[in-house]
Design an enzyme around this catalytic site. Structure first.
Site, short mmCIF file in Angstrom:
data_model
loop_
_atom_site.label_atom_id
_atom_site.label_comp_id
_atom_site.label_asym_id
_atom_site.label_seq_id
_atom_site.Cartn_x
_atom_site.Cartn_y
_atom_site.Cartn_z
N GLY A 159 -4.49 -90.10 -24.44
CA GLY A 159 -4.22 -90.83 -25.68
C GLY A 159 -2.79 -91.34 -25.79
CB SER A 160 -1.21 -92.98 -28.69
OG SER A 160 0.09 -93.38 -29.06
#
Lengths: 398, 138
Positions: free
Chosen positions: B62-63
Site C-alpha cells: 500500500g501507500s
C-alpha cells in the site's frame, strides 16, 4: 555502510533529533537494500500531500520536524493536493477538508518545499538531467525520470523523499546503479499505438503481467513526452514498474545488449483490445476526467480543437486536471476561458485520484488514463471506464 | 521453547503478547492510527488492538503514507511494542524509525506460521533472536 564524519555526527544528533531521524531513515533503507554508501541527490519530489491520503497522521509528524526548524537542502516540489487551491468551493470541497489541506501545504512550505502541486514536475520546468541522481516519489514521475530523461531515482515514498529533501542525500542502491537499469524482458509491440490511451493500455498490460520488471519495448514508432507519461503512469500503477526502455527513443536504449534479453513477449492487437474491452463504457457516464498524469499544454489544446465547434451534453460533467503552471500559462489561459464557456472545468493542483470529489459525486466515470482506472476502481461504488480521448469526446459532445 | 534468528532494523529489547496477521498489511487504511486497532474489514484481526503487543505480519503493502500512520500510533500512545515481518520494506522502516518502535525482520522463514496470536514472545537484539516463551494454547 560507509558514512562520512559529518554524516555520523548528524546521526548522533549534532544538528538535532529531527535531522538525525531523517538521516537514520535513509541509512536504514540503504542497509536493508545493500547500499554501501550515501550519495547526493539534486532534487526531491514529495508525495503525501492530499489530505484524502495523509489524513491527520501527518500533523504529528510535522510537529516533530518543526522542533528543529529544518529547511530543505535541495530544490524540492510537492505532488498534487486534494483540491484546486483557488477554486475548492466550486469543486464542492467541504470546509474541514479545505482547512486541513491548506494547513498541510503551509507546513511543507515552511520547510522550503515549493507548492508546484503536480505529478508532472518535468512539464513545469523541472526536467531532470541525464545521469543525475534525484529522489522522487510520485510513481509516474519516477518512471519518467528514469526512462525518458535517463536520470536516476528509486521509487521513494513520501517520508523517504522528504528525508532526502532535508539531507540532500539518498542511499546508493537499486536504480542509482547502472547494473540495475538493464531490461529484463523484451516486449515486441505488434499492436498499433496511436492515442495516449493506447500507450496507457500497453503500460497497464505490462504492469499487470510482468510487474516489477524492467521492459525493453521494440516496435514503438513514436514517443512524445505525453505518450511516455501515459505509458509510465500506467505501468507504475498496475505493476510498480519504475523504469523501461524504448528502442530508438529512450536515452539508455543503445547500451542494451541483445544477449541480455532472453525472454520475449508480444503485445498484439488482441491484448490491446482485451484491456479496452474490460473497461468498456457500460452505464450512463456522469463524469469525463482527463489529466492523469496532469495534462500538458499540448493536451489542453488538443481537447479544445475537438470541442470548439461542439456543445457539451448537459448531463455530463467534464473535468481536466493540470498543474498551476500550465493553467496560468499565457497560451493556455485563453483556451481555458473558451473551455469554461462551454461548461468544461479545468482545475489545477489536484486530480481525479487524489481529490475526494470524484468518488463522492460521481458514479460512472470515463477517462483515457489506465492509472486513473486502476485507482478509482478500488472504490466499489464507482464504475470507471477507459477509452481514447477522441472516442470519449465524440460520444459526449453534440 | 523455540528460537528464531532475526535481523534488527530498529533496535529494542521486548517481551510481550504477539498479534499475528496472516495477510500482508497496508498501514494506510488497514490500521487506525488514532485508536491502534486493525481497521481493514477483510483482515482476520479486524477491530483488534495492536497496542502494547508485538505485531507480526508477513509483509507490508500500500501507500507510502503508511509511514505516517505508524508515527501517529506512537503520538497517540497506542503503538505496538514491536513490529516483526518476513520482509522489511521502505514504508515500515520509515515508520518504525520515526516512531522509534523496535522492528525486526525474519529471513528465509515465514514468521506468521511460527508465531500465533496470543503467544508470549521475547526478542533479544544483542543475540538477534526471537523466542517463543509460551504458546497461546499451552
Amino acid at each position: 555502510m560507509y558514512l562520512t564524519k559529518e554524516q555520523e555526527r548528524i546521526l548522533e544528533g549534532e544538528k538535532g533529533e529531527a535531522l538525525s531521524k531523517m538521516l537514520q531513515l535513509i541509512v536504514k533503507i540503504g542497509e536493508v537494500n545493500g547500499a554501501e554508501k550515501l550519495i547526493s541527490v539534486n532534487s526531491a519530489q514529495i508525495a503525501g500531500v492530499s489530505y484524502l491520503t495523509v489524513g491527520d497522521a501527518i500533523f504529528s509528524f510535522f510537529d516533530m520536524i518543526n522542533k528543529d526548524n529544518l529547511k530543505v537542502k535541495i530544490p524540492s516540489w510537492l505532488n498534487p493536493a486534494g483540491m484546486d487551491m483557488g477554486r475548492y468551493k466550486e469543486m464542492g470541497i467541504d470546509s474541514l477538508f479545505s482547512k486541513k489541506q491548506i494547513q498541510i501545504i503551509e507546513e511543507y512550505r515552511k520547510l522550503g518545499i515549493k507548492d508546484t502541486l503536480t505529478c508532472t514536475p518535468y512539464l513545469v520546468g523541472h526536467e531532470p538531467k541525464f545521469g543525475e541522481h534525484v529522489a522522487w516519489s510520485e510513481s509516474s514521475a519516477v518512471s519518467m525520470a528514469n526512462s525518458y530523461f535517463g536520470a536516476r531515482t528509486n521509487r521513494e515514498g513520501g517520508p523517504s523523499s522528504l528525508a532526502s529533501a532535508l539531507t540532500g542525500l539518498t542511499a546508493e542502491y537499486g536504480l542509482h546503479l547502472p547494473e540495475n537499469r538493464k531490461p529484463e524482458v523484451l516486449i515486441e509491440v505488434d499492436a498499433a499505438l496511436e492515442s495516449f490511451a493506447d500507450f496507457s493500455v500497453l503500460g497497464f498490460w505490462f504492469g499487470e503481467n510482468q510487474g516489477g520488471k524492467i521492459p525493453f519495448f521494440r516496435g514503438i514508432k513514436q514517443l512524445s513526452i505525453e505518450k511516455a507519461k501515459s505509458l509510465s503512469a500506467a505501468m507504475a500503477a498496475s505493476g510498480s514498474v519504475a523504469m523501461y526502455h524504448v528502442e530508438h527513443f529512450t536515452p539508455e536504449y543503445k547500451k542494451i545488449k541483445k544477449e541480455d534479453l532472453t525472454e520475449t513477449i508480444h503485445f498484439t492487437e488482441e491484448e490491446k483490445k482485451a484491456i479496452y474491452e474490460r473497461f468498456k463504457e457500460q452505464d450512463n457516464i456522469d463524469l469525463i476526467a482527463i489529466g492523469c498524469p496532469h495534462a500538458s499544454k499540448k493536451e489542453i489544446k488538443m481537447i479544445y480543437n475537438v470541442v470548439k465547434s461542439k456543445q457539451k451534453k448537459s448531463d455530463v460533467d467534464i473535468m481536466i486536471f493540470t498543474s498551476r503552471k500550465v493553467l496560468t500559462d499565457i497560451e493556455t489561459v485563453s483556451i481555458v476561458k473558451e473551455l469554461t464557456k462551454k461548461g468544461i472545468k479545468v482545475y489545477a493542483d489536484t486530480c481525479m485520484v487524489v481529490s475526494p470529489v470524484t468518488r463522492q459525486n460521481y458514479r460512472n466515470i470515463i477517462t483515457n488514463s489506465s492509472k486513473a482506472v486502476f485507482y478509482l476502481s478500488k472504490n466499489k461504488e464507482t464504475n470507471v471506464f477507459l477509452d481514447t480521448l477522441e472516442n470519449i469526446l465524440r460520444r459526449t459532445l453534440r | 521453547m523455540k528460537e528464531v534468528e532475526v535481523k534488527v532494523i530498529v533496535t529494542g529489547s521486548v517481551r510481550g503478547e504477539a498479534i499475528v496477521s496472516k495477510k500482508p498489511i497496508s498501514f494506510l487504511g488497514g490500521v487506525d492510527g488514532k485508536k491502534g486497532i486493525i481497521a481493514d474489514i477483510q483482515s482476520e484481526l479486524h477491530g483488534k488492538s495492536i497496542k502494547d503487543k508485538i505485531f507480526v505480519f508477513p509483509e507490508s503493502v500500500g501507500s507510502t503514507v503508511g509511514s505516517y500512520v505508524i508515527y501517529s500510533l506512537k503520538v497517540n500512545n497506542v503503538s505496538p511494542l514491536a513490529l516483526v515481518t518476513n520482509h522489511a520494506e521502505t514504508i515500515v522502516i520509515a515508520g518504525a524509525i520515526l516512531a522509534e518502535i523496535p522492528f525486526f525482520e525474519v529471513e528465509n522463514r515465514d514468521i506468521t506460521k511460527i508465531v500465533s496470536t496470543g503467544d508470549i514472545i521475547s526478542i533479544d537484539p544483542e543475540r538477534r533472536t526471537l523466542t517463543i516463551d509460551k504458546k497461546s494454547n499451552s
